[in-house]
Every structure is written in C-alpha cells, then in structure tokens.
Motif scaffolding. Structure first.
Motif, mmCIF file in Angstrom:
data_model
loop_
_atom_site.group_PDB
_atom_site.id
_atom_site.type_symbol
_atom_site.label_atom_id
_atom_site.label_comp_id
_atom_site.label_asym_id
_atom_site.label_seq_id
_atom_site.Cartn_x
_atom_site.Cartn_y
_atom_site.Cartn_z
ATOM 1 N N ALA A 163 0.822 -1.204 0.000
ATOM 2 C CA ALA A 163 0.000 0.000 0.000
ATOM 3 C C ALA A 163 0.859 1.258 0.000
ATOM 4 C CB ALA A 163 -0.925 0.000 1.224
ATOM 5 N N ARG A 164 2.049 1.173 0.563
ATOM 6 C CA ARG A 164 2.955 2.326 0.589
ATOM 7 C C ARG A 164 3.776 2.445 -0.694
ATOM 8 N NH1 ARG A 164 1.271 1.244 5.255
ATOM 9 N NH2 ARG A 164 1.363 2.707 7.017
ATOM 10 N N TYR A 165 3.941 1.339 -1.381
ATOM 11 C CA TYR A 165 4.648 1.346 -2.664
ATOM 12 C C TYR A 165 3.768 0.671 -3.715
ATOM 13 C CZ TYR A 165 8.792 2.559 0.057
ATOM 14 O OH TYR A 165 9.685 3.182 0.887
ATOM 15 N N PRO A 166 2.653 1.323 -4.077
ATOM 16 C CA PRO A 166 1.666 0.661 -4.948
ATOM 17 C C PRO A 166 2.209 0.304 -6.326
ATOM 18 C CG PRO A 166 1.152 2.997 -4.668
ATOM 19 C CD PRO A 166 2.211 2.686 -3.679
ATOM 20 N N ARG A 167 3.256 0.998 -6.789
ATOM 21 C CA ARG A 167 3.834 0.648 -8.084
ATOM 22 C C ARG A 167 4.476 -0.737 -8.066
ATOM 23 N NH1 ARG A 167 1.698 3.336 -12.206
ATOM 24 N NH2 ARG A 167 1.531 5.563 -11.757
ATOM 25 N N GLU A 168 4.798 -1.251 -6.868
ATOM 26 C CA GLU A 168 5.420 -2.565 -6.762
ATOM 27 C C GLU A 168 4.397 -3.693 -6.850
ATOM 28 O OE1 GLU A 168 8.919 -2.999 -6.476
ATOM 29 O OE2 GLU A 168 8.607 -0.940 -7.129
ATOM 30 N N ILE A 169 3.123 -3.375 -6.753
ATOM 31 C CA ILE A 169 2.100 -4.428 -6.763
ATOM 32 C C ILE A 169 2.161 -5.205 -8.064
ATOM 33 C CG2 ILE A 169 -0.364 -4.912 -6.603
ATOM 34 C CD1 ILE A 169 -0.659 -2.312 -4.991
ATOM 35 N N ALA A 170 2.307 -4.477 -9.183
ATOM 36 C CA ALA A 170 2.327 -5.145 -10.485
ATOM 37 C C ALA A 170 3.490 -6.114 -10.603
ATOM 38 C CB ALA A 170 2.383 -4.097 -11.602
ATOM 39 N N TRP A 171 4.648 -5.764 -9.985
ATOM 40 C CA TRP A 171 5.819 -6.646 -10.076
ATOM 41 C C TRP A 171 5.545 -7.995 -9.417
ATOM 42 C CZ3 TRP A 171 9.220 -5.582 -13.470
ATOM 43 C CH2 TRP A 171 9.534 -4.261 -13.771
ATOM 44 N N HIS A 172 4.771 -7.974 -8.345
ATOM 45 C CA HIS A 172 4.559 -9.195 -7.571
ATOM 46 C C HIS A 172 3.163 -9.774 -7.802
ATOM 47 C CE1 HIS A 172 8.271 -8.102 -5.623
ATOM 48 N NE2 HIS A 172 7.768 -6.942 -5.266
ATOM 49 N N ALA A 173 2.470 -9.295 -8.841
ATOM 50 C CA ALA A 173 1.080 -9.709 -9.053
ATOM 51 C C ALA A 173 0.955 -11.217 -9.234
ATOM 52 C CB ALA A 173 0.497 -8.979 -10.272
ATOM 53 N N GLU A 174 1.851 -11.817 -10.025
ATOM 54 C CA GLU A 174 1.745 -13.259 -10.285
ATOM 55 C C GLU A 174 1.939 -14.062 -9.002
ATOM 56 O OE1 GLU A 174 4.215 -14.592 -13.445
ATOM 57 O OE2 GLU A 174 3.619 -13.000 -14.804
ATOM 58 N N ALA A 175 2.948 -13.721 -8.215
ATOM 59 C CA ALA A 175 3.195 -14.441 -6.971
ATOM 60 C C ALA A 175 2.040 -14.254 -5.990
ATOM 61 C CB ALA A 175 4.512 -13.971 -6.347
ATOM 62 N N LEU A 176 1.545 -13.021 -5.886
ATOM 63 C CA LEU A 176 0.454 -12.752 -4.954
ATOM 64 C C LEU A 176 -0.823 -13.460 -5.370
ATOM 65 C CD1 LEU A 176 1.115 -8.943 -4.419
ATOM 66 C CD2 LEU A 176 1.584 -10.778 -2.790
ATOM 67 N N ALA A 177 -1.059 -13.565 -6.683
ATOM 68 C CA ALA A 177 -2.253 -14.260 -7.163
ATOM 69 C C ALA A 177 -2.210 -15.742 -6.787
ATOM 70 C CB ALA A 177 -2.370 -14.107 -8.672
ATOM 71 N N ARG A 178 -0.997 -16.329 -6.735
ATOM 72 C CA ARG A 178 -0.878 -17.734 -6.314
ATOM 73 C C ARG A 178 -1.104 -17.882 -4.813
ATOM 74 N NH1 ARG A 178 3.850 -17.514 -9.515
ATOM 75 N NH2 ARG A 178 5.162 -17.579 -7.632
ATOM 76 N N LEU A 179 -0.826 -16.825 -4.061
ATOM 77 C CA LEU A 179 -0.944 -16.892 -2.605
ATOM 78 C C LEU A 179 -2.395 -16.798 -2.146
ATOM 79 C CD1 LEU A 179 0.365 -16.865 0.212
ATOM 80 C CD2 LEU A 179 0.526 -14.380 -0.005
ATOM 81 N N ALA A 180 -3.215 -15.986 -2.800
ATOM 82 C CA ALA A 180 -4.570 -15.709 -2.324
ATOM 83 C C ALA A 180 -5.402 -16.965 -2.083
ATOM 84 C CB ALA A 180 -5.273 -14.767 -3.302
ATOM 85 N N PRO A 181 -5.420 -17.962 -2.984
ATOM 86 C CA PRO A 181 -6.273 -19.143 -2.747
ATOM 87 C C PRO A 181 -5.855 -19.964 -1.537
ATOM 88 C CG PRO A 181 -5.631 -18.973 -5.066
ATOM 89 C CD PRO A 181 -4.792 -18.002 -4.312
ATOM 90 N N VAL A 182 -4.569 -19.943 -1.178
ATOM 91 C CA VAL A 182 -4.107 -20.786 -0.072
ATOM 92 C C VAL A 182 -4.063 -20.038 1.254
ATOM 93 C CG1 VAL A 182 -2.762 -22.248 -1.607
ATOM 94 C CG2 VAL A 182 -1.676 -20.269 -0.542
ATOM 95 N N ASP A 183 -4.356 -18.736 1.265
ATOM 96 C CA ASP A 183 -4.350 -17.963 2.502
ATOM 97 C C ASP A 183 -5.571 -17.048 2.505
ATOM 98 O OD1 ASP A 183 -3.804 -16.626 4.816
ATOM 99 O OD2 ASP A 183 -1.700 -16.209 4.345
ATOM 100 N N PRO A 184 -6.754 -17.608 2.796
ATOM 101 C CA PRO A 184 -7.994 -16.815 2.724
ATOM 102 C C PRO A 184 -7.979 -15.597 3.624
ATOM 103 C CG PRO A 184 -8.463 -19.163 2.969
ATOM 104 C CD PRO A 184 -6.995 -18.994 3.226
#
Length: 635
Positions: free
Chosen positions: A481-502
C-alpha cells in the motif's frame, strides 16, 4: 587411460584457475588478472600473475609457468592423473573409460597434423601455379593483397577428384580420410572433398592446421555449396573451434575486445582493413563452447552479424544460447550492420572508421532480447501483448544465475509495462496546478493525486479489517500500500498466494485491482491508500519506515513477498510428508527435516532483515539524539 586434447581443454575451461590457486595463495585483483607473491620462490614484491582468460599462471621472477593441471602437479605434488581426477570431480566431468583404441587414436592424431600440414603446403603451391590463376583473380577482386594472402594461408584445390591422393601418396589412404580430405563411398575409390575451390586453413589455438574451408570459384555449379568446411575429425570439432582464434587471441588480450563475425571471409576483410581481433564460427550458429572460448579472452565479446534477416536470427540464437551461461561480469554485445551489407561491404563503402564506430556502440544482450521479441509478432490486442510478456519471462527462466535472473526479470517487465501501459497525460480539466519554474520560467503542469471513490474506500476498509493476524502478511500488505507501483511486479506471486491464505485474500484482491488502475492511470499513487493498511505492531522493515531509501525498501519488500508466498507451499509439503509417515517412516522423517530446515532458513532471513533495519533505525535515532545535545551535555 588416454585423455584426448579436447577432453583436457574442456576440463581447463570448466575450472577457474584463480579459484584453484586462491585456495593456498592470497591473490589480489589486477585488472583482468590476479597478482601475488610467487609461491615457488621467496619474494617481497608480487611478480606472480594468474590469468583466467589466458588459462595460465606465470612468475616473472623465477619463470614458473603452467595451467591448472601443472599447478596441481608442481604446487600440490600430485601425479598428472591424480590432478586430472581431482579437477574433473570439481568440474563435474566424467573421466573417460579406459579404451585401448584411444591410445591408437592419440598416436594417429599426432600424425594427422602432419597430413593437414602437408595438404596446406600443397594447396598453397597450387595457388601460385598456372592452375591457380582464377583463384588469384578472385582474391584480387576482393582487394586481398599478397601480404593478406600469405598471412591467412590462401591456397587452391584443383577440380580433380584424385589430384590430392596423388600429391599426398606418402600418407596412407585411411589417414587422408580421417583428416577429412577424402570422401569414402562404398564401392568406389575415395575422392577429394575439396575441388575447384579457394582454400583456407583452419588452425587451432596453437596455430596448427586442423581443417580447411573452401569457397567455390565455379559459379555455374548451382548445386554445390558456396562454402564447404572439413567434417568433424579427430583434430577438428567445429562447435568447439573459432576461426582465427590463434591470431586474434593475443591481439584481443591487448585491445580488450574480440569481435565474432559470420564467416572467415568477413574475418579476413576486417583484418585487411586493420581490425585484427575478429573471429568466426565455422558453418554453425555460435555454440555454448564457442561463447566460453570468447569469454576466456574478454568479458563482453561483440557479435557483429549481417543486417539481413538471417544475420538477425543468428544474433538472437546466440543471445538465447548465452542466457544459461551468464555470470556476473560476463555478457555479450551486439552490433548490427546496415541491411544488405557485410563487414567487407561496409569497410569498402565507408572505410574502417565506420566499422569502428559501430563496434564502439554495441547493444546489450537484454536490448537484443527485448527488441527481437517486441518486433516478432503483432501487438495490437491484449492477447498478443500477453504473448510478448510470456516470451520474455520464458527467456528469463533460462538464466541460471539468480541475481542476473532477478535483474533481467525486473528490467524486462519494466519495459513491457511501459510499452503495454503507456503513461497517459492528464488533461488540464482534471484539476491540477502549475509548478513555477526557476527564474520565472513557465514551469510544468502537475495533476492532483487521484482519490478513492466512496464505494472503493468502503471495499478497502472491509478488506483490511478482515486481514490476516499474521505479522508478515500484514507487513506485506502495508508495504504494498505504501509502494503501490510494486504491486504489479509481484502480481503473479500474490495471485498464487490468495487461494491458499484466505485471511489475506480480500486485501490482496483489492490491491491487485488498484494495480490495474495504476498501470492505466496517472503517475502519482492513489492518495491515502496506505491509511487502509496500518502498520503491524513492532514493524521494523525498511518498506514500512518513513524516509527509507526507496531502492532498499523495494528490495526488502520483494524479499518479504517471496517468503510470504513460499511459506504456505512449505507448510503443505510438510503436511504431505507427515501423512505418509506410516508407509515410509524413514523417507517421511528425512523429508520433514529438510522442509523444516528450509522453513527456518526463510524465517531467519526475514528476522535478520528486520533486525538489521531496527538496528539502523536505532543507530540513526542515537546519532540524532546526540546531535541535539548542547555542547556541554556531550559525553
């Protein structure tokens, strides 16, 4: 057991000489080489040098000289075979199996050098005879003077199937076949491989003739290849040989440059123009072994291929072959000639200075990958742009060095984002203000920071309120949230995390949605976004610290995301190993220990990072507090 020269060369290439010597002798970096006090005699001033590029050590005081095998025998006292076996184990090379035939082949190999040397003398004599008039005329038309002809050993093979057999009758027929000079056909007499061609010797790094290349002179023979090289023989492996390496090597070590061009005629044309540090592959695309040979000369060889489509394909193939081999400091530079021109054409048209200018401005390997894939297919639809991203990331996966891999990934994704989501100018009606320039200049228009809509703000509040109680997850969400431009860099990894950590899925979903908005929207991040993801208790990460260095913060944030994503996978793997304990107790226990050790390692990485940042912050506060004291209060 007999070890072939090719196998020993492979062994020397795989083992870093400085690494072996550095185990017992303290080395100091000196340019491209290393220096030290000689271990073979007493001295106070370093006169002992080690060169990984040249593959040998040398002492200017006592004259000690040798390669990595000689070091093991002279300094370590090992026998030759013991030294080779120890180095082979380090290099991951299997020792050749004992084979009596190899001994006989080694003897024949030594004699084959006599065969190729005799053939070279015969070819050169033919060029000077009446039969070589056409070949001499061709050389004159190319502008190659007598000195160039002599330096490169031009010769001529008459258009006679049996002339070479008669001229080299003192050698047995099988030797002429083994040397690649005769073609053996069942039911017929062997006949000359090279006929009616201008001949060039191909030499190894020691300057010995090991093979030949021939250019056809009879243009009417449309079915014959324009250029013909010797086949692979006991002396010649075209994938491990570079034409003109014996001449260009010493020159490139002085100039700090080596240029790989497409063919040997390009090499000769450049040498005739005064550019003598050029080499060429021999009828094949540049191989991994040839790239390693180039790296032994300089850390960034230049590839200069023709500007036509075939030349560009060759450049791209070389780039992709180099990716798994990349290591810190070693890469390739790429020089593109004007379309339709080869080095000889360019030098004749614009002079050697034009070629030197091109060689002085090479493109990087990364630029070559990006430009080739960007231009490889249409990019008018989202699906086509996604294809470009997939191709780029596939190349990144080929890189073995993890630091280089991470840097390539970041750079290529930055270029992709800039290309796929170009920055849009905010129109004046969006609300903004003029920033006055110095000295009364007009200044520039700066748009106001965008704000969240009431609906989006409500969604974000609910997502953050239901967030994870896990401190690391909270820290990552707050950091993004403090570095929102970094979200896109980690989007693929974060998308894999969401289903396993509700527990953090809702917060991640909202952040990923805002990342899409940022890609297509204005440059400034959304104001107030970080207010919805407060700092976790006792947060000491740099990406949660006000005034932290942005580069350090982004690096630490990337580390935290990597650990956060890897942790659920480790937990699942540990549970799986535990479930099969009844069937495989030993294997299950070993796997559990390995996975738990890995989990401890990644948690330790995070702890070290947090402690380091906390210590830095405490040290900074201490300095600030000390500076605020009055002079009389200083301790």
């Amino acid at each position: 057991m007999t070890l072939s020269p090719q196998w020993l060369d492979e062994l020397r290439a795989r083992v870093a000489l400085s690494g072996v010597i550095g185990r017992t002798t303290k080395l100091q970096k000196a340019g491209h080489e290393w220096k030290a006090c000689c271990p073979f005699h007493n001295e106070n001033t370093p006169s002992f040098t080690v060169s990984d590029q040249k593959g040998f050590y040398h002492c200017f005081g006592c004259g000690a000289h040798g390669d990595v095998i000689r070091w093991m025998t002279d300094q370590r006292g090992l026998s030759f075979m013991d030294a080779v076996k120890e180095l082979a184990g380090e290099a991951g090379l299997e020792m050749p199996a004992p084979d009596p035939r190899e001994a006989r082949q080694a003897e024949r190999r030594a004699t084959l050098h006599d065969v190729t040397a005799a053939a070279q003398d015969w070819f050169q004599g033919n060029l000077l005879s009446n039969a070589g008039a056409r070949a001499r005329d061709y050389l004159k038309s190319r502008g190659f003077n007598d000195r160039t002809q002599e330096r490169f050993g031009f010769g001529f093979a008459p258009d006679d199937r049996q002339a070479l057999t008669r001229a080299l009758a003192r050698f047995d027929m099988p030797m002429l076949i083994d040397a690649g000079l005769l073609i053996e056909v069942e039911g017929r007499d062997p006949y000359a491989r090279f006929r009616g061609r201008l001949m060039l010797p191909i030499r190894d790094a020691r300057g010995r003739v090991i093979a030949f290349g021939g250019r056809i002179l009879e243009t009417g023979k449309t079915d014959a290849p324009k250029y013909l090289n010797s086949p692979d023989t006991p002396l010649f492996d075209k994938g491990r040989t570079l034409y003109n390496l014996d001449r260009a090597g010493p020159i490139s070590r002085r100039s700090g440059r080596v240029v790989a061009v497409e063919g040997y005629m390009d090499v000769i044309a450049l040498a005739a123009a005064g550019i003598e540090d050029a080499v060429a592959p021999l009828g094949t695309a540049l191989t991994e072994r040839q790239i390693e040979l180039l790296w032994r000369l300089v850390e960034r060889p230049l590839l200069c291929f023709d500007g036509d489509a075939a030349g560009q394909r060759a450049s791209f193939r070389a780039a992709t072959r180099a990716l798994p081999l990349l290591r810190p400091g070693h890469s390739l530079g790429f020089v593109t000639l004007p379309e339709g021109l080869d080095p000889d054409d360019l030098v004749k048209r614009d002079g050697a200075e034009a070629m030197e200018r091109l060689l002085g401005e090479p493109r990087s390997l990364l630029d070559t990958l990006w430009e080739h894939e960007r231009d490889a297919a249409p990019l008018g639809t989202p699906e086509e742009k996604a294809g470009l991203k997939a191709r780029l990331l596939a190349h990144v996966e080929d890189i073995q060095d993890q630091d280089i891999k991470a840097l390539y990934r970041r750079e290529l994704l930055e270029r992709f984002s800039a290309f796929a989501f170009p920055r849009r100018e905010s129109p004046r009606k969006d609300g903004g203000k003029w920033i006055k320039g110095a000295g009364g200049r007009r200044g520039s228009w700066t748009p106001e920071r965008p704000t969240l809509s009431p609906e989006a703000a409500g969604q974000l509040k609910r997502a953050a309120a239901g967030g994870s109680r896990d401190k690391l997850a909270q820290a990552v969400l707050a950091g993004l949230a403090r570095y929102p431009r970094e979200i896109a860099w980690h989007a693929e990894a974060l998308a894999r995390l969401a289903p396993v950590d509700p527990a953090i899925a809702a917060g991640l979903d909202r952040l990923l949605a805002f990342a899409d908005t940022l890609e297509a929207g204005p440059t400034p991040p959304i104001s107030g976004l970080k207010d919805y993801f407060p700092l976790p208790d006792r947060a000491h990460y740099s990406f949660l610290t006000e005034g932290a260095d942005p580069l350090t913060a982004r690096e630490d944030l990337a580390e935290a995301v990597a650990v956060l994503v890897e942790r659920p996978a480790l937990d699942a793997a540990i549970a799986k190993a535990t479930a099969r304990f009844a069937d495989d107790p030993d294997g299950s226990w070993v796997e559990q220990q390995r996975l738990r050790k890995r989990k401890l390692e990644i948690e330790s990485r995070l702890g070290q990072m947090a402690r380091k940042r906390a210590a830095e912050a405490a040290h900074k506060e201490q300095i600030e507090a000390s500076s605020d004291k009055a002079p009389g209060e200083q301790e």
